[in-house]
Design a protein around this motif. Structure first.
Motif, PDB file in Angstrom:
ATOM      1  N   GLY A  35      -5.403  -8.946  -4.811  1.00 20.44           N
ATOM      2  CA  GLY A  35      -5.698  -9.902  -3.747  1.00 20.44           C
ATOM      3  C   GLY A  35      -4.445 -10.378  -3.035  1.00 20.44           C
ATOM      4  N   SER A  36      -3.351 -10.539  -3.802  1.00 22.22           N
ATOM      5  CA  SER A  36      -2.092 -10.959  -3.179  1.00 22.22           C
ATOM      6  C   SER A  36      -1.562  -9.886  -2.234  1.00 22.22           C
ATOM      7  N   THR A  42      -1.358  -7.114   6.726  1.00 19.45           N
ATOM      8  CA  THR A  42      -1.065  -7.197   8.155  1.00 19.45           C
ATOM      9  C   THR A  42       0.401  -6.878   8.453  1.00 19.45           C
ATOM     10  N   GLY A  43       1.209  -6.794   7.397  1.00 22.17           N
ATOM     11  CA  GLY A  43       2.624  -6.472   7.579  1.00 22.17           C
ATOM     12  C   GLY A  43       2.986  -5.185   6.883  1.00 22.17           C
ATOM     13  N   ILE A  44       4.205  -4.745   7.097  1.00 19.05           N
ATOM     14  CA  ILE A  44       4.664  -3.477   6.549  1.00 19.05           C
ATOM     15  C   ILE A  44       4.732  -3.505   5.026  1.00 19.05           C
ATOM     16  N   LEU A  49       2.806  -1.648  -0.341  1.00 15.51           N
ATOM     17  CA  LEU A  49       2.371  -1.992  -1.703  1.00 15.51           C
ATOM     18  C   LEU A  49       0.917  -1.657  -1.982  1.00 15.51           C
ATOM     19  N   PHE A  50       0.110  -1.534  -0.917  1.00 17.46           N
ATOM     20  CA  PHE A  50      -1.331  -1.391  -1.131  1.00 17.46           C
ATOM     21  C   PHE A  50      -1.697  -0.144  -1.953  1.00 17.46           C
ATOM     22  N   LEU A  56      -3.497   0.817  -9.368  1.00 19.75           N
ATOM     23  CA  LEU A  56      -3.567  -0.028 -10.570  1.00 19.75           C
ATOM     24  C   LEU A  56      -5.006  -0.486 -10.817  1.00 19.75           C
ATOM     25  N   VAL A  57      -5.696  -0.881  -9.750  1.00 21.80           N
ATOM     26  CA  VAL A  57      -7.101  -1.282  -9.882  1.00 21.80           C
ATOM     27  C   VAL A  57      -7.937  -0.115 -10.380  1.00 21.80           C
TER      28      VAL A  57
END
Length: 433
Positions: A35-36, A42-44, A49-50, A56-57
């Motif tokens: 969630g973090s 919206t940023g680089i 990191l996504f 990981l999820v």
């Protein structure tokens, strides 16, 4: 999943559910991290990191899928849509980010990690908590209740008040033992049912949606079609090579010999007679090579007698001692028969070349809509799908028919290769001769 006895089922499942409940704690932190990262997309930095957060999820939910399938008997397929081909640079990262964030399974996994701590507490983990609560009741009745009262504490066990006079009140101690016994009994008795409910809940959220199932099916069909085309092209090249290097070369030589014989008939009849004998021998070899080639394309025994008798024919010509058991009451479709036959032929060839075995057992049967073939040898073991033994090629070949290959080959042996191909049976067809 191995069938358990009633006693095993009712004593093990509460603790399995309890372990699933404990797993919810690290899962919740994974969800918080996801969630973090999601708040930063919206940023680089969020885009960078996504993918790792989504991976990981997925790793965490795959643990759930494995444990739920193992402990509840409810298998859960991985629902993820195929990712784009790997590509270096920012554009490759961006395409992967788009693929992951647009996959419905990503959001279902995230929802699971957020909601599961509540659901598991009232389903799979509840029997374990009840048993522990019952054990605590026995502890209160025997020594802990007196200690709490001695130090001036106050607590409640169900409706029973634990206070400084608790250890001198027989009625309250008996009530505590009754509540504790009921909690333990209910925990053990409801464990399997609660775990089954949790398994169905897991399949509903962690399983594939119709969209992802269809996409995975399309991907599988695309891959198997490509592999089938490649295998067919390779087979055509092999046939062309065998014809060119074998029968065709002999036929050309025979034509040249017949031309020489024609010129020698009047001048040197004895020499012509020798050439005729050589030509006859060459024709016999060319015929034998053509028969071997035809047999390699589709053996007559396979067409006439079916895959069971064709495998038995393979066993008769095999250098090892091969024992074949067949329980197939009908005939699979010809393409399935052919794929199964050549798969067994390749496995037997591998056994003769690499296994060091003395005996091989082949079991061919049809069960539950599956043609199941198990080939076991008493060799040295240690075979792998990537060991250059051709097993990966067999897996690709039967994959065209949605078949699967399983390998068990511990070092020291034995080696067992199991093939399963979905198919229906027609009535048996036998040769008229």
């Amino acid at each position: 999943m191995v069938k358990e006895t009633w006693w095993q089922e009712h004593t093990r499942t509460p603790w399995r559910g309890f372990k699933l409940g404990l797993l919810a704690f690290p899962s919740f932190f994974v969800a918080v991290w996801f969630g973090s990262v999601l708040s930063m997309v919206t940023g680089i930095i969020g885009i960078l990191l996504f993918p790792s957060a989504a991976l990981l999820v997925r790793n965490m939910t795959n643990v759930y899928r494995t444990l739920i399938g193992r402990w509840t008997g409810v298998p859960i397929e991985r629902p993820y849509l195929p990712e784009p081909p790997g590509e270096q640079g920012f554009m490759g990262l961006l395409r992967r980010f788009v693929a992951l964030i647009s996959d419905p399974a990503t959001w279902r996994d995230y929802l699971w990690l957020m909601i599961d701590p509540i659901v598991v507490t009232f389903t799979a983990a509840l029997p374990g908590w009840l048993i522990l609560y019952g054990v605590w009741g026995y502890c209160l009745a025997t020594f802990a209740g007196g200690m709490i009262g001695h130090y001036g504490g106050s607590d409640w066990y169900g409706w029973v008040h634990v206070d400084p006079g608790y250890d001198r009140d027989t009625e309250r101690i008996v009530s505590t033992l009754v509540v504790a016994t009921l909690c333990i009994a209910v925990g053990f008795l409801t464990g399997p049912k609660m775990l089954a409910v949790y398994g169905r809940w897991g399949r509903s959220l962690l399983g594939p949606t119709e969209k992802s199932r269809l996409a995975l099916r399309v991907q599988h069909l695309t891959e198997t079609r490509s592999e089938a085309v490649d295998a067919s092209a390779a087979e055509l090249r092999r046939i062309e090579r065998d014809l060119h290097d074998g029968a065709q070369a002999r036929l050309v030589a025979m034509g040249m010999s017949l031309g020489a014989i024609e010129h020698l008939l009047d001048k040197d009849p004895e020499r012509a007679r020798l050439l005729l004998a050589e030509t006859r021998a060459s024709s016999a070899k060319a015929l034998r090579e053509l028969r071997d080639l035809v047999r390699g394309i589709h053996p007559p025994v396979l067409a006439d007698r079916g895959v069971g008798d064709a495998v038995k024919a393979l066993a008769l010509d095999h250098p090892l001692n091969v024992e074949v058991t067949v329980a197939v009451p009908g005939r699979p479709e010809p393409p399935v028969e052919s794929a199964a036959y050549f798969a067994v032929s390749e496995i037997l060839t591998n056994a003769a070349k690499h296994s060091g075995a003395g005996r091989v057992w082949v079991d061919v049967r049809h069960e539950g809509g599956m043609l199941r073939i198990a080939v076991t040898d008493d060799g040295n073991g240690g075979a792998t799908l990537d060991g250059g033994t051709g097993l990966r090629g067999i897996e690709r070949r039967i994959g065209t028919f949605d078949g699967i290959l399983a390998l068990s080959s511990p070092v020291g042996g034995p080696t067992t290769v199991t093939l399963e191909l979905p198919c229906a049976l027609s009535s048996p067809k036998t040769s008229l001769s």
